[in-house]
Design a protein around this motif. Structure first.
Motif, PDB file in Angstrom:
ATOM      1  N   GLY A  45      44.580  33.418 104.637  1.00 30.40           N
ATOM      2  CA  GLY A  45      44.523  32.634 105.866  1.00 30.40           C
ATOM      3  C   GLY A  45      43.429  31.585 105.879  1.00 30.40           C
ATOM      4  O   GLY A  45      43.333  30.800 106.817  1.00 30.40           O
ATOM      5  N   VAL A  46      42.615  31.554 104.826  1.00 24.86           N
ATOM      6  CA  VAL A  46      41.560  30.537 104.723  1.00 24.86           C
ATOM      7  C   VAL A  46      41.840  29.676 103.491  1.00 24.86           C
ATOM      8  O   VAL A  46      42.017  30.203 102.387  1.00 24.86           O
ATOM      9  N   ASN A  88      42.599  29.835  94.328  1.00 27.67           N
ATOM     10  CA  ASN A  88      43.549  30.387  93.367  1.00 27.67           C
ATOM     11  C   ASN A  88      44.219  29.234  92.626  1.00 27.67           C
ATOM     12  O   ASN A  88      44.597  28.228  93.249  1.00 27.67           O
ATOM     13  N   PRO A  89      44.364  29.331  91.309  1.00 28.34           N
ATOM     14  CA  PRO A  89      44.913  28.233  90.510  1.00 28.34           C
ATOM     15  C   PRO A  89      46.239  27.706  91.065  1.00 28.34           C
ATOM     16  O   PRO A  89      47.137  28.481  91.402  1.00 28.34           O
ATOM     17  N   GLY A  90      46.331  26.393  91.177  1.00 29.95           N
ATOM     18  CA  GLY A  90      47.558  25.757  91.640  1.00 29.95           C
ATOM     19  C   GLY A  90      47.775  25.804  93.134  1.00 29.95           C
ATOM     20  O   GLY A  90      48.815  25.371  93.628  1.00 29.95           O
ATOM     21  N   THR A  91      46.795  26.328  93.878  1.00 35.42           N
ATOM     22  CA  THR A  91      46.908  26.422  95.339  1.00 35.42           C
ATOM     23  C   THR A  91      45.595  26.001  95.980  1.00 35.42           C
ATOM     24  O   THR A  91      44.617  25.691  95.299  1.00 35.42           O
ATOM     25  N   THR A  92      45.584  26.032  97.308  1.00 38.43           N
ATOM     26  CA  THR A  92      44.338  25.808  98.055  1.00 38.43           C
ATOM     27  C   THR A  92      43.875  27.113  98.690  1.00 38.43           C
ATOM     28  O   THR A  92      43.004  27.105  99.568  1.00 38.43           O
ATOM     29  N   GLU A  93      44.432  28.232  98.271  1.00 41.57           N
ATOM     30  CA  GLU A  93      44.093  29.543  98.833  1.00 41.57           C
ATOM     31  C   GLU A  93      42.729  30.006  98.341  1.00 41.57           C
ATOM     32  O   GLU A  93      42.417  29.916  97.153  1.00 41.57           O
ATOM     33  N   TYR A 116      51.669  30.472 105.203  1.00 39.82           N
ATOM     34  CA  TYR A 116      50.943  31.684 105.596  1.00 39.82           C
ATOM     35  C   TYR A 116      51.219  32.023 107.061  1.00 39.82           C
ATOM     36  O   TYR A 116      51.480  33.184 107.402  1.00 39.82           O
ATOM     37  N   LEU A 117      51.143  31.011 107.932  1.00 41.45           N
ATOM     38  CA  LEU A 117      51.349  31.254 109.353  1.00 41.45           C
ATOM     39  C   LEU A 117      52.766  31.736 109.637  1.00 41.45           C
ATOM     40  O   LEU A 117      52.970  32.637 110.456  1.00 41.45           O
ATOM     41  N   GLU A 118      53.744  31.137 108.971  1.00 44.44           N
ATOM     42  CA  GLU A 118      55.129  31.576 109.168  1.00 44.44           C
ATOM     43  C   GLU A 118      55.299  33.031 108.751  1.00 44.44           C
ATOM     44  O   GLU A 118      55.961  33.813 109.430  1.00 44.44           O
ATOM     45  N   GLY A 119      54.700  33.407 107.628  1.00 47.95           N
ATOM     46  CA  GLY A 119      54.775  34.793 107.181  1.00 47.95           C
ATOM     47  C   GLY A 119      54.032  35.724 108.112  1.00 47.95           C
ATOM     48  O   GLY A 119      54.494  36.841 108.402  1.00 47.95           O
ATOM     49  N   SER A 120      52.887  35.280 108.629  1.00 51.22           N
ATOM     50  CA  SER A 120      52.100  36.092 109.546  1.00 51.22           C
ATOM     51  C   SER A 120      52.832  36.301 110.855  1.00 51.22           C
ATOM     52  O   SER A 120      52.875  37.410 111.388  1.00 51.22           O
ATOM     53  N   MET A 121      53.446  35.225 111.374  1.00 51.26           N
ATOM     54  CA  MET A 121      54.178  35.330 112.635  1.00 51.26           C
ATOM     55  C   MET A 121      55.406  36.212 112.475  1.00 51.26           C
ATOM     56  O   MET A 121      55.747  36.986 113.361  1.00 51.26           O
ATOM     57  N   ALA A 122      56.081  36.099 111.330  1.00 49.12           N
ATOM     58  CA  ALA A 122      57.249  36.947 111.071  1.00 49.12           C
ATOM     59  C   ALA A 122      56.835  38.412 111.008  1.00 49.12           C
ATOM     60  O   ALA A 122      57.527  39.300 111.528  1.00 49.12           O
ATOM     61  N   HIS A 123      55.662  38.679 110.413  1.00 54.91           N
ATOM     62  CA  HIS A 123      55.142  40.043 110.311  1.00 54.91           C
ATOM     63  C   HIS A 123      54.822  40.582 111.699  1.00 54.91           C
ATOM     64  O   HIS A 123      55.159  41.723 112.034  1.00 54.91           O
ATOM     65  N   ASP A 124      54.174  39.745 112.545  1.00 52.67           N
ATOM     66  CA  ASP A 124      53.834  40.171 113.900  1.00 52.67           C
ATOM     67  C   ASP A 124      55.086  40.453 114.718  1.00 52.67           C
ATOM     68  O   ASP A 124      55.150  41.414 115.494  1.00 52.67           O
TER      69      ASP A 124
END
Length: 321
Positions: free
Chosen positions: A272-273, A262-267, A304-312
């Motif tokens: 998650g990849v 995605n432009p401007g990112t490494t997503e 991403y991990l912080e958001g994923s852990m907060a969601h879990d």
């Protein structure tokens, strides 16, 4: 089965920088090194354009220092190739050369791109001794010397023009009598007084002695005779192949086979990849830009991990109520 918050596939400046940042963020990353830990810089003798080393540094030494830095903060390393990876389910599943399966909440891909070689005698044996695939990296070492550039595309024309800043002369060798390069790039090269031409000649062998490269033996397709193009350096400019075959089309790639971000990112297209370094860089291919994208990947991954852990955690609370 061993589980990790993040697995980094590939080393080099990109993967090792990601490892340093994630380890410092207490994400306990695992780095899968492959069979050639350190990437392409391990085949480079002197690195003079990486900031912080005014006298230069050997490529293998730079990579070893980066690895030690990542280990210091807690990154773990595993040697071997990735046999398969399943990105369709969470957690992601990775198999390394028939070893136990690894699972991960996130994956950073930094497997790089391999320069294409001609496959002729004397070529790979003299990488770092006069044979190169990167004009920006090594051109400085050929001041006032004769250089051969092999290739007929835009990259070859661009590298030849760049190398005239240093070399006394640059000879472009191409196996056909017509170039594949765009007209504007051809015109630019043909207008450069330092560039000579050896078209319709097929490379046969890199000629070298104990002191380094002496020239390129070619077959003249017009006369049928073998010739020697004298040179102190031979630059191979026939393209790169991104190391993405192991992904088995699970990630969106561009037309050249590089991972699309995605432009401007490494997503990537899979949450998650992430991808960094030459496996997603079709333009710069420098150690410093690879390291920079490795930093970006680690920060994107951490977010991403912080958001994923907060969601879990939120789901756990809701289930308990």
């Amino acid at each position: 089965m061993t589980h990790y918050k993040s697995v980094i596939i590939g080393t080099g400046p990109a993967g090792l920088t990601s490892a340093i940042y994630l380890a410092r963020a207490n994400m306990d990353p695992l780095v899968i090194e492959g069979m050639e830990p350190g990437g392409q810089l391990t085949t480079t003798t002197e690195v003079e354009n990486f900031p912080g080393f005014p006298e230069g540094i050997l490529g293998p030494e730079l990579m070893d220092n980066m690895r030690k830095q990542a280990e210091r903060f807690g990154a773990q390393f595993k040697n071997g190739w990735v046999d398969s990876i399943d990105l369709a389910e969470r957690p992601f599943r990775i198999k390394v050369e028939g070893q136990e399966e690894i699972t991960a909440d996130s994956v950073i891909i930094s497997t790089g791109a391999s320069a294409k070689y001609l496959g002729i005698p004397g070529e790979k044996e003299n990488v770092g001794r006069g044979v190169s695939t990167c004009a920006t990296c090594d051109g400085f070492f050929f001041r006032n010397k004769k250089i051969v550039v092999v290739g007929g595309g835009d990259s070859a024309m661009e590298e030849a023009n760049f190398l005239t800043r240093f070399a006394s002369s640059v000879t472009i060798v191409h196996r056909r009598d017509q170039l594949r390069a765009s007209k504007i790039m051809q015109d630019r090269a043909k207008g450069n007084e330092k560039i000579k031409w050896a078209l319709n000649r097929s490379p046969l062998e890199v000629i070298a002695d104990d002191q380094g490269v002496k020239g390129l033996k070619v077959h003249n397709n017009e006369t049928g005779q073998d010739e020697l193009v004298e040179a102190d350096g031979v630059f191979i400019a026939i393209g790169h192949t991104p190391n993405t075959a192991f992904l088995q089309n699970q990630i969106t790639l561009d037309a050249g086979g590089y991972i699309a971000c995605n432009p401007g990112t490494t997503e990537t297209n899979i949450p998650g990849v992430f991808a960094c370094g030459d496996v997603q860089d079709t333009k710069y291919r420098q150690a410093i830009t690879a390291a920079g994208s490795g930093c970006m990947a680690a920060m994107d991954c951490e977010k991403y991990l912080e958001g994923s852990m907060a969601h879990d955690w939120s789901e756990t609370l809701n289930n308990e109520q």
